[in-house]
Design a protein around this motif. Structure first.
Motif, PDB file in Angstrom:
ATOM      1  N   GLN A  40       0.838  -1.200   0.000  1.00  0.00           N
ATOM      2  CA  GLN A  40       0.000   0.000   0.000  1.00  0.00           C
ATOM      3  C   GLN A  40       0.874   1.252   0.000  1.00  0.00           C
ATOM      4  N   SER A  41       0.361   2.334  -0.569  1.00  0.00           N
ATOM      5  CA  SER A  41       1.053   3.611  -0.486  1.00  0.00           C
ATOM      6  C   SER A  41       0.714   4.276   0.845  1.00  0.00           C
ATOM      7  N   HIS A  42       1.740   4.727   1.546  1.00  0.00           N
ATOM      8  CA  HIS A  42       1.554   5.408   2.826  1.00  0.00           C
ATOM      9  C   HIS A  42       2.048   6.850   2.748  1.00  0.00           C
ATOM     10  N   ILE A  43       2.234   7.352   1.547  1.00  0.00           N
ATOM     11  CA  ILE A  43       2.744   8.715   1.369  1.00  0.00           C
ATOM     12  C   ILE A  43       1.818   9.713   2.081  1.00  0.00           C
ATOM     13  N   GLY A  44       2.432  10.616   2.853  1.00  0.00           N
ATOM     14  CA  GLY A  44       1.661  11.615   3.595  1.00  0.00           C
ATOM     15  C   GLY A  44       1.336  11.194   5.012  1.00  0.00           C
ATOM     16  N   GLN A  45       1.530   9.912   5.329  1.00  0.00           N
ATOM     17  CA  GLN A  45       1.304   9.444   6.698  1.00  0.00           C
ATOM     18  C   GLN A  45       2.578   9.624   7.517  1.00  0.00           C
ATOM     19  N   PHE A  46       2.436   9.569   8.852  1.00  0.00           N
ATOM     20  CA  PHE A  46       3.571   9.773   9.749  1.00  0.00           C
ATOM     21  C   PHE A  46       3.929   8.471  10.452  1.00  0.00           C
ATOM     22  N   LEU A  47       5.224   8.312  10.689  1.00  0.00           N
ATOM     23  CA  LEU A  47       5.734   7.057  11.226  1.00  0.00           C
ATOM     24  C   LEU A  47       6.889   7.347  12.181  1.00  0.00           C
ATOM     25  N   GLU A  48       6.978   6.552  13.257  1.00  0.00           N
ATOM     26  CA  GLU A  48       8.154   6.587  14.125  1.00  0.00           C
ATOM     27  C   GLU A  48       8.847   5.239  14.014  1.00  0.00           C
ATOM     28  N   ALA A  49      10.162   5.257  13.824  1.00  0.00           N
ATOM     29  CA  ALA A  49      10.930   4.026  13.674  1.00  0.00           C
ATOM     30  C   ALA A  49      12.073   3.999  14.677  1.00  0.00           C
ATOM     31  N   ARG A  50      12.298   2.820  15.256  1.00  0.00           N
ATOM     32  CA  ARG A  50      13.431   2.596  16.149  1.00  0.00           C
ATOM     33  C   ARG A  50      14.292   1.486  15.572  1.00  0.00           C
ATOM     34  N   GLY A  51      15.608   1.679  15.634  1.00  0.00           N
ATOM     35  CA  GLY A  51      16.481   0.648  15.098  1.00  0.00           C
ATOM     36  C   GLY A  51      17.925   1.071  15.109  1.00  0.00           C
ATOM     37  N   GLN A  52      18.675   0.628  14.096  1.00  0.00           N
ATOM     38  CA  GLN A  52      20.100   0.891  13.989  1.00  0.00           C
ATOM     39  C   GLN A  52      20.400   1.687  12.730  1.00  0.00           C
ATOM     40  N   PHE A  53      21.372   2.601  12.815  1.00  0.00           N
ATOM     41  CA  PHE A  53      21.877   3.292  11.637  1.00  0.00           C
ATOM     42  C   PHE A  53      22.996   2.432  11.066  1.00  0.00           C
ATOM     43  N   ARG A  54      22.815   1.962   9.838  1.00  0.00           N
ATOM     44  CA  ARG A  54      23.726   0.970   9.269  1.00  0.00           C
ATOM     45  C   ARG A  54      24.369   1.457   7.978  1.00  0.00           C
ATOM     46  N   SER A  55      25.466   0.785   7.637  1.00  0.00           N
ATOM     47  CA  SER A  55      26.138   1.044   6.363  1.00  0.00           C
ATOM     48  C   SER A  55      26.209  -0.257   5.572  1.00  0.00           C
ATOM     49  N   HIS A  56      26.217  -0.118   4.248  1.00  0.00           N
ATOM     50  CA  HIS A  56      26.296  -1.284   3.369  1.00  0.00           C
ATOM     51  C   HIS A  56      27.093  -0.908   2.133  1.00  0.00           C
ATOM     52  N   ASN A  57      28.037  -1.743   1.748  1.00  0.00           N
ATOM     53  CA  ASN A  57      28.816  -1.519   0.527  1.00  0.00           C
ATOM     54  C   ASN A  57      28.053  -2.077  -0.667  1.00  0.00           C
TER      55      ASN A  57
END
Length: 210
Positions: A62-79
């Motif tokens: 589904q498209s959720h554009i315009g909705q608000f979200l809170e996310a918890r997790g890790q800031f990651r890097s990927h090559n």
């Protein structure tokens, strides 16, 4: 509650969904998708932060554009391999998400990192005299992996970071930010790019036990 293994890399962002979900990869039948979140700053500007989300956490069809979200997790890097070059991709890997009415009355962008300096810090001053230090932090992850997070320190923290050496362990708090810049490719051709980094507001050197 963020599980114990994540204590050295904890981030929470809250903002407006501004893209549809784009498939990235699958692990044991579980699909992971990228989506972009617009996160407001106190200065009334905003950061556009990529979020990697499991299809188990939200209906990615589904498209959720315009909705608000809170996310918890890790800031990651990927090559990521692109033609004959490696490109480092930075993103927030979501462990928990919550749909919200708005990002008001929340701290919309907060990160804590505990890691090791893996490249000589670069201290400099801007034309306006502001002090900055660039620090590349290696943050350990499970299964022997590490994330390599570019960080920016300011003022006294910048002066302090400029004197630290490779291998120093530091803890820092700040926010994830996006920064637009232009890169020249070929003769006379310029493309718009976005860099992601952590802007540190607090930093502490951690003495390692013998």
């Amino acid at each position: 509650m963020i599980e114990k293994i994540l204590k050295n890399n904890q981030a929470v962002i809250a903002g407006e969904i501004i893209s549809d979900f784009e498939f990235n990869h699958e692990v044991f039948g579980e699909g992971f998708y990228f989506v972009k979140l617009k996160v407001s700053r106190l200065s009334h500007s905003s950061d556009i932060i990529p979020l990697l989300v499991s299809e188990r956490l939200i209906d990615v069809k589904q498209s959720h554009i315009g909705q608000f979200l809170e996310a918890r997790g890790q800031f990651r890097s990927h090559n990521k391999q692109e033609s004959d070059k490696n490109r480092v991709v930075l993103f927030l890997f979501a462990k928990e998400i919550e749909m919200i009415d708005s990002a008001e009355n929340r701290n919309p962008n907060e990160i804590f990192l505990d890691g090791y300096i893996c490249k000589e810090p670069v201290y400099r001053t801007t034309p306006l005299g502001r002090e900055i230090a660039d620090v590349l932090l290696a943050v350990n992850r499970a299964y022997g992996k590490s994330d390599y997070i570019p960080c920016i320190c300011w003022g006294r923290n910048a002066r302090y970071a400029g004197n630290l050496t490779v291998g120093s362990r530091i803890q820092l708090r700040g926010r994830i930010q996006s920064r637009e810049y232009q890169k020249r490719i070929g003769e006379g051709k310029v493309v718009d790019k976005i860099a992601y980094e952590v802007s540190a507001s607090q930093m502490e050197y951690i003495e390692e036990e013998e």
